[in-house]
Motif scaffolding. Structure first.
Motif, PDB file in Angstrom:
ATOM      1  N   LEU A  47      28.264  60.551 -43.539  1.00  0.00           N
ATOM      2  CA  LEU A  47      27.632  59.594 -42.152  1.00  0.00           C
ATOM      3  C   LEU A  47      28.046  58.294 -42.120  1.00  0.00           C
ATOM      4  O   LEU A  47      28.696  57.757 -41.026  1.00  0.00           O
ATOM      5  N   SER A  48      27.801  57.499 -43.427  1.00  0.00           N
ATOM      6  CA  SER A  48      27.952  55.631 -42.932  1.00  0.00           C
ATOM      7  C   SER A  48      29.939  56.153 -43.489  1.00  0.00           C
ATOM      8  O   SER A  48      30.213  56.666 -43.353  1.00  0.00           O
ATOM      9  N   ARG A  49      30.238  55.164 -43.227  1.00  0.00           N
ATOM     10  CA  ARG A  49      31.401  54.462 -42.758  1.00  0.00           C
ATOM     11  C   ARG A  49      32.346  55.637 -42.009  1.00  0.00           C
ATOM     12  O   ARG A  49      33.087  56.057 -42.057  1.00  0.00           O
ATOM     13  N   ARG A  50      31.900  55.868 -40.524  1.00  0.00           N
ATOM     14  CA  ARG A  50      32.155  56.664 -39.266  1.00  0.00           C
ATOM     15  C   ARG A  50      32.314  58.091 -40.442  1.00  0.00           C
ATOM     16  O   ARG A  50      33.530  59.096 -40.135  1.00  0.00           O
ATOM     17  N   GLY A  51      31.728  58.871 -40.768  1.00  0.00           N
ATOM     18  CA  GLY A  51      31.432  60.301 -41.277  1.00  0.00           C
ATOM     19  C   GLY A  51      32.343  60.149 -42.165  1.00  0.00           C
ATOM     20  O   GLY A  51      33.041  61.112 -43.044  1.00  0.00           O
ATOM     21  N   ALA A  52      32.403  59.092 -43.672  1.00  0.00           N
ATOM     22  CA  ALA A  52      33.152  59.570 -44.600  1.00  0.00           C
ATOM     23  C   ALA A  52      33.144  59.823 -45.818  1.00  0.00           C
ATOM     24  O   ALA A  52      31.531  59.752 -46.085  1.00  0.00           O
ATOM     25  N   THR A  53      33.614  60.688 -46.187  1.00  0.00           N
ATOM     26  CA  THR A  53      33.816  61.144 -47.564  1.00  0.00           C
ATOM     27  C   THR A  53      34.453  61.022 -48.713  1.00  0.00           C
ATOM     28  O   THR A  53      35.157  60.374 -48.887  1.00  0.00           O
ATOM     29  N   ARG A  54      33.208  60.506 -49.555  1.00  0.00           N
ATOM     30  CA  ARG A  54      33.684  59.895 -50.824  1.00  0.00           C
ATOM     31  C   ARG A  54      33.599  60.453 -52.160  1.00  0.00           C
ATOM     32  O   ARG A  54      32.958  62.064 -52.552  1.00  0.00           O
ATOM     33  N   THR A  55      34.499  60.198 -53.132  1.00  0.00           N
ATOM     34  CA  THR A  55      33.935  60.646 -54.762  1.00  0.00           C
ATOM     35  C   THR A  55      33.021  59.940 -55.479  1.00  0.00           C
ATOM     36  O   THR A  55      33.439  58.613 -55.534  1.00  0.00           O
ATOM     37  N   VAL A  56      32.830  60.095 -56.300  1.00  0.00           N
ATOM     38  CA  VAL A  56      31.987  59.501 -57.253  1.00  0.00           C
ATOM     39  C   VAL A  56      32.464  59.814 -58.865  1.00  0.00           C
ATOM     40  O   VAL A  56      32.494  61.256 -59.104  1.00  0.00           O
ATOM     41  N   ILE A  57      33.133  58.722 -59.479  1.00  0.00           N
ATOM     42  CA  ILE A  57      33.480  59.160 -60.900  1.00  0.00           C
ATOM     43  C   ILE A  57      32.767  58.881 -61.835  1.00  0.00           C
ATOM     44  O   ILE A  57      31.725  58.076 -62.041  1.00  0.00           O
ATOM     45  N   GLU A  58      32.685  59.900 -62.753  1.00  0.00           N
ATOM     46  CA  GLU A  58      30.959  59.566 -63.635  1.00  0.00           C
ATOM     47  C   GLU A  58      31.221  59.716 -65.316  1.00  0.00           C
ATOM     48  O   GLU A  58      32.152  60.836 -65.337  1.00  0.00           O
ATOM     49  N   ALA A  59      30.804  59.432 -65.943  1.00  0.00           N
ATOM     50  CA  ALA A  59      31.287  59.532 -67.772  1.00  0.00           C
ATOM     51  C   ALA A  59      32.023  59.741 -67.509  1.00  0.00           C
ATOM     52  O   ALA A  59      32.278  60.521 -68.721  1.00  0.00           O
ATOM     53  N   VAL A  60      33.141  58.775 -68.158  1.00  0.00           N
ATOM     54  CA  VAL A  60      34.274  58.530 -68.320  1.00  0.00           C
ATOM     55  C   VAL A  60      33.974  58.582 -69.720  1.00  0.00           C
ATOM     56  O   VAL A  60      33.613  57.564 -69.822  1.00  0.00           O
ATOM     57  N   ARG A  61      34.638  59.361 -70.910  1.00  0.00           N
ATOM     58  CA  ARG A  61      34.833  59.185 -72.001  1.00  0.00           C
ATOM     59  C   ARG A  61      35.464  59.196 -73.123  1.00  0.00           C
ATOM     60  O   ARG A  61      36.305  60.564 -72.521  1.00  0.00           O
ATOM     61  N   ILE A  62      35.996  58.800 -73.672  1.00  0.00           N
ATOM     62  CA  ILE A  62      37.297  58.967 -74.265  1.00  0.00           C
ATOM     63  C   ILE A  62      37.585  58.982 -75.607  1.00  0.00           C
ATOM     64  O   ILE A  62      36.559  58.482 -76.427  1.00  0.00           O
ATOM     65  N   HIS A  63      38.050  60.162 -76.620  1.00  0.00           N
ATOM     66  CA  HIS A  63      37.517  60.073 -78.106  1.00  0.00           C
ATOM     67  C   HIS A  63      38.280  58.799 -78.588  1.00  0.00           C
ATOM     68  O   HIS A  63      38.889  58.535 -78.377  1.00  0.00           O
ATOM     69  N   ALA A  64      36.598  58.309 -79.794  1.00  0.00           N
ATOM     70  CA  ALA A  64      37.092  57.156 -80.568  1.00  0.00           C
ATOM     71  C   ALA A  64      38.712  56.726 -80.876  1.00  0.00           C
ATOM     72  O   ALA A  64      39.254  55.855 -81.125  1.00  0.00           O
ATOM     73  N   ASP A  65      39.542  58.282 -81.514  1.00  0.00           N
ATOM     74  CA  ASP A  65      41.085  58.493 -81.931  1.00  0.00           C
ATOM     75  C   ASP A  65      41.783  58.228 -80.968  1.00  0.00           C
ATOM     76  O   ASP A  65      43.150  57.721 -81.175  1.00  0.00           O
ATOM     77  N   GLU A  66      41.307  57.880 -79.679  1.00  0.00           N
ATOM     78  CA  GLU A  66      42.666  58.159 -78.314  1.00  0.00           C
ATOM     79  C   GLU A  66      42.771  56.989 -77.508  1.00  0.00           C
ATOM     80  O   GLU A  66      43.352  56.799 -76.497  1.00  0.00           O
ATOM     81  N   ARG A  67      41.426  56.282 -77.576  1.00  0.00           N
ATOM     82  CA  ARG A  67      41.053  54.477 -77.092  1.00  0.00           C
ATOM     83  C   ARG A  67      42.319  53.574 -77.332  1.00  0.00           C
ATOM     84  O   ARG A  67      42.900  53.761 -77.807  1.00  0.00           O
ATOM     85  N   GLY A  68      43.074  53.186 -75.980  1.00  0.00           N
ATOM     86  CA  GLY A  68      43.495  52.107 -75.909  1.00  0.00           C
ATOM     87  C   GLY A  68      45.678  52.781 -75.949  1.00  0.00           C
ATOM     88  O   GLY A  68      46.281  51.630 -76.047  1.00  0.00           O
ATOM     89  N   ALA A  69      45.234  53.905 -75.508  1.00  0.00           N
ATOM     90  CA  ALA A  69      46.224  54.537 -75.548  1.00  0.00           C
ATOM     91  C   ALA A  69      47.195  54.743 -74.093  1.00  0.00           C
ATOM     92  O   ALA A  69      47.789  55.830 -73.849  1.00  0.00           O
ATOM     93  N   GLY A  70      45.816  54.499 -73.192  1.00  0.00           N
ATOM     94  CA  GLY A  70      46.511  55.269 -72.060  1.00  0.00           C
ATOM     95  C   GLY A  70      45.750  56.413 -71.007  1.00  0.00           C
ATOM     96  O   GLY A  70      45.421  56.164 -70.439  1.00  0.00           O
TER      97      GLY A  70
END
Length: 154
Positions: free
Chosen positions: A75-98
């Motif tokens: 209801l807040s923000r004039r009935g706005a729908t929001r998304t929430v990004i959670e639990a972002v994880r990248i495999h150790a071998d892939e970190r830093g590559a975009g």
């Protein structure tokens, strides 16, 4: 994203997802990759809820990243729908590559497709590298978060 596939997670992805959740100093203290029972139960609830989007990033048939996107009508923000990004994880071998950028950009684009007016996320205060990463992608630090554990799980 050339050879990268972002797709809905399946039950077969759970071992790789949980391993990535456990593969950092915070996750190592709160995740239990050796027993997937509670994760299977949570996964069943997630896939049954149309407002939850648990995805994996796959490269060459290997699960290399994950995140969960939750849609919250409000209801807040004039009935706005929001998304929430959670639990972002990248495999150790892939970190830093975009790959993290690819996943977040996917989540923002998917949020637009789902009709969201706002996308938000939280990050543990100790993850200063992650804070810089999110700011570089256009997120702004705006709130102070609070938690209250109700069970031993959290």
């Amino acid at each position: 994203m050339n050879d990268l596939i972002i797709r809905p997670a399946t039950a077969e992805d759970l071992p790789a997802i949980v391993a990535m959740l456990a593969d950092d100093p915070l996750g190592a203290t709160r995740e239990s990759p050796e027993d997937l029972t509670c994760y299977r139960e949570a996964f069943a609830l997630i896939v049954a809820d149309p407002h939850q989007h648990l995805v994996v990033a796959e490269r060459a048939g290997r699960t290399v990243g994950t995140l969960q996107l939750s849609v919250i009508p409000g209801l807040s923000r004039r009935g706005a729908t929001r998304t929430v990004i959670e639990a972002v994880r990248i495999h150790a071998d892939e970190r830093g590559a975009g790959l993290g950028t690819d996943l977040i950009e996917w989540a923002v684009a998917r949020s637009r497709e789902l009709g969201a007016d706002l996308v938000q996320l939280t990050s543990d205060r100790t993850r200063t590298d992650a804070h810089r990463f999110y700011e570089r992608l256009g997120f702004t630090g705006s709130h102070l978060g609070f938690k209250m554990p109700l069970t031993e799980k959290v």
